[in-house]
Design a protein around this motif. Structure first.
Motif, short mmCIF file in Angstrom:
data_model
loop_
_atom_site.label_atom_id
_atom_site.label_comp_id
_atom_site.label_asym_id
_atom_site.label_seq_id
_atom_site.Cartn_x
_atom_site.Cartn_y
_atom_site.Cartn_z
N THR A 1 -4.50 5.19 -4.21
CA THR A 1 -5.42 4.32 -4.95
C THR A 1 -4.70 3.08 -5.46
O THR A 1 -5.17 1.95 -5.33
CB THR A 1 -6.06 5.08 -6.12
N VAL A 2 -3.53 3.30 -6.06
CA VAL A 2 -2.78 2.18 -6.65
C VAL A 2 -2.31 1.23 -5.56
O VAL A 2 -2.39 0.00 -5.71
CB VAL A 2 -1.61 2.70 -7.48
N ALA B 1 -0.82 -0.84 -13.35
CA ALA B 1 -1.66 0.19 -12.74
C ALA B 1 -0.92 1.51 -12.77
O ALA B 1 0.32 1.56 -12.75
CB ALA B 1 -2.00 -0.19 -11.29
N GLY C 1 -3.66 0.62 -2.72
CA GLY C 1 -4.78 -0.16 -2.22
C GLY C 1 -5.20 -1.27 -3.16
O GLY C 1 -5.78 -2.27 -2.73
N GLN C 2 -4.93 -1.13 -4.47
CA GLN C 2 -5.38 -2.11 -5.46
C GLN C 2 -4.39 -3.26 -5.65
O GLN C 2 -4.77 -4.43 -5.61
CB GLN C 2 -5.61 -1.41 -6.81
N VAL C 3 -3.11 -2.92 -5.90
CA VAL C 3 -2.21 -3.98 -6.38
C VAL C 3 -0.88 -4.08 -5.66
O VAL C 3 -0.07 -4.95 -5.99
CB VAL C 3 -1.91 -3.78 -7.90
#
Length: 581
Positions: free
Chosen positions: A555-556, A549, A558-560
């Protein structure tokens, strides 16, 4: 020294060619010295054939004075020749030592840890020592052997033949010495390198060895390696020493044989008594260079091997050509499909990483151990060249910059921090002799280390010793951070910058990253701890060498982040940073 094929006549041969005048001078002096070596033979010939029959004391005194003057001239010329050869060795070292040191620095970046370490410096020392020693003088004297043999033949054919047989035997011994000593000398050199590497590694890790009780086992390993080295060294010594002893015996035997042949000729009135002594002295003088060459053959073999290794090394790492000066980077870092293979390895550990940053961006690189974070950091600063893809600053690939120029625009804090012997100021300013104190202090203040430095014994002039042993790990890391910030570089790459820092150091690091971004620098931080990426706005996640990512930090995360971050509770704080909960 053996001839080098035209295709391989590189910097070593060029450096020797600059000393051509000195070698010509040594050759002329060798001619005069070898002619003066006839003094003893002629003196004894005159004493036995002229002084003794005439019982003339004035003739004896005159001959003695003349011989004494010639001996003094011979000694002076021999001294000058030795000094010239010593200067030749020094001149060779002075012309090549910077290049050899450069190859020592560059080689690990091309072939990894599988390199000769400090062997190139030892090779240069071997070549210089041989050029400056008695072995080189013997090689200049060898061409005069036919002259002495010719004079022996002039005395009488039998004396000449006796000396010739002895010369052939000694030359044959020289050839045998060459063939028998080549392999043992090569083996001894290899074993010496292994022994030195083990000693250097043990010295660097002395604390680990003592703390974990490994010193005894490492001592046993050292003893085994040293025993092999001694055995290999002994084999080489036995070959050269044994053949050298045979050569000495042969030379003394030959001298006695010439005396015997001369006595036989005198008995049958085919020679005078003076010829007996003169022939004996001449035959011994004729074979002395061969004897000396055999005695120094081991040094010659070592110098020849060193010569060849240095030639290969300098050919593999040629002098960098001058590159056009580019404008200072100021706007963009681009990573285009970069794949990385460590030097000396074949396994790809970073694959197809692509991203771009603009001035003022801060990038955090996170991921599990072994994911390729530090390898990517090395590629970003130009230490490792990508196997595929390009790293660009303002559109120019890093290989378009000369390392010294590029280094002024890059700040790098490696994971394993090492400082150099010198003062704190020297290390911060990267040993730039033209660095101003204002710039050094400014870098220290940006790193938050100024107050710590001025409390040291001598402040910025404090000597930190070899590898910075006078500083703690945390102090060394903070000084290294100041070194990375020195000169306001455009790209700053920090690999685990907080691994040895306390809370105060962590806060100083965060302020330093923010300050660098505010002035328009791009900052890349490789981190395991969340506090290391507080001051960045972009995040890159690596796993198994691949980019998982990339994008804005919030943003990152929250994703991974839960899949790759270390097991430390984290939370997103109001300014978009990350902190321990």
């Amino acid at each position: 020294m053996t001839a080098v094929p035209a295709a391989r006549r590189s910097e070593l041969a060029d450096a020797l060619r600059t000393c051509r005048g000195a070698f010509i001078g040594v050759g002329v002096m060798s001619c005069m010295i070898n002619l003066l070596y006839l003094t003893g033979s002629i003196f004894m010939l005159e004493v036995y054939d002229r002084v003794l029959p005439s019982r003339s004391v004035p003739t004896l005194v005159g001959l003695a004075i003349l011989a004494g003057g010639l001996y003094i001239a011979q000694g002076v010329l021999d001294l000058i020749r030795g000094r010239i050869l010593g200067r030749v060795g020094t001149a060779l070292d002075e012309s090549l030592n910077a290049r050899v040191f450069e190859t020592i620095v560059r080689l690990p970046l091309l072939v990894g840890s599988r390199n000769e370490g400090l062997q190139p410096l030892r090779d240069l020392d071997n070549v210089r020592s041989f050029l400056s020693g008695m072995g080189m003088s013997a090689f200049f004297d060898l061409p005069w052997l036919p002259l002495y043999l010719a004079i022996c033949f002039a005395f009488h054919v039998m004396i000449g033949l006796t000396a010739l047989v002895g010369a052939v035997i000694l030359i044959a011994l020289t050839v045998v010495t060459e063939f028998l000593s080549r392999a043992p000398a090569r083996e001894a050199t290899s074993l010496a390198a292994r022994r030195n590497d083990l000693a250097a590694t043990s010295r660097r890790n002395a604390e680990v060895l003592v703390a974990m009780g490994m010193s005894g086992r490492l001592t046993g390993r050292w003893s085994a390696v040293n025993e092999k080295y001694l055995a290999g060294n002994q084999r080489a010594s036995d070959v050269t020493g044994g053949l050298g002893a045979i050569a000495k015996v042969m030379r003394m035997t030959l001298q006695s044989a010439v005396l015997g042949v001369g006595a036989y000729l005198v008995i049958y009135q085919e020679a005078t008594a003076g010829i007996i002594i003169a022939g004996s002295i001449l035959s011994a003088r004729a074979l002395a260079p061969v004897d000396l060459a055999i005695a120094h053959w081991r040094g010659f073999v070592a110098a020849r091997q060193s010569w060849r290794r240095l030639n290969r090394l300098l050919e593999q790492l040629p002098v960098r050509s001058a590159q056009m000066q580019l404008q200072s980077p100021s706007s963009r870092l681009s990573v285009e499909g970069v794949s990385i293979v460590p030097p000396g390895d074949q396994k790809v550990i970073v694959q197809d990483v692509t991203f771009a940053l603009v001035a003022g961006n801060g990038l955090g690189i996170i991921g599990p151990s072994g994911s390729g974070k530090s390898s990517l950091a090395r590629a970003l600063v130009g230490v490792w060249r990508p196997a595929r893809g390009k790293v660009r600053l303002d559109g120019a690939a890093l290989d378009q910059w000369s390392p010294d120029v590029l280094g002024r625009h890059i700040g790098y804090l490696p994971q394993d921090v090492e400082l150099f012997a010198g003062t704190v100021a020297h290390n911060i300013c990267r040993f730039d002799p033209e660095a101003g104190s204002e710039d050094i202090i400014a870098a220290a203040k940006q790193a938050g280390v100024h107050d710590m430095i001025i409390k040291m014994r001598d402040g910025y002039d404090t000597e930190i010793g070899e590898q910075g042993h006078a500083l703690s790990a945390g102090q060394a890391q903070r000084v290294a951070l100041a070194r990375a910030l020195f000169g306001d570089p455009f790209l700053i790459v920090l690999d685990e910058p907080n691994s040895n820092l306390d809370t105060e150091g962590d806060e100083a690091l965060t302020r330093a990253v923010r300050s660098a971004r505010e002035r328009g620098a791009i900052v890349v931080v490789v981190a395991h701890r969340p506090i290391g990426i507080e001051a960045v706005d972009q995040l890159l996640v690596l796993k198994d060498g691949r980019m998982q990512a990339f994008g804005p930090k919030e943003t990152v995360l929250g994703q991974v982040l839960q899949r790759v971050a270390p097991p430390v509770p984290i939370k997103i704080v109001s300014d978009g940073g990350v902190a321990k909960s």
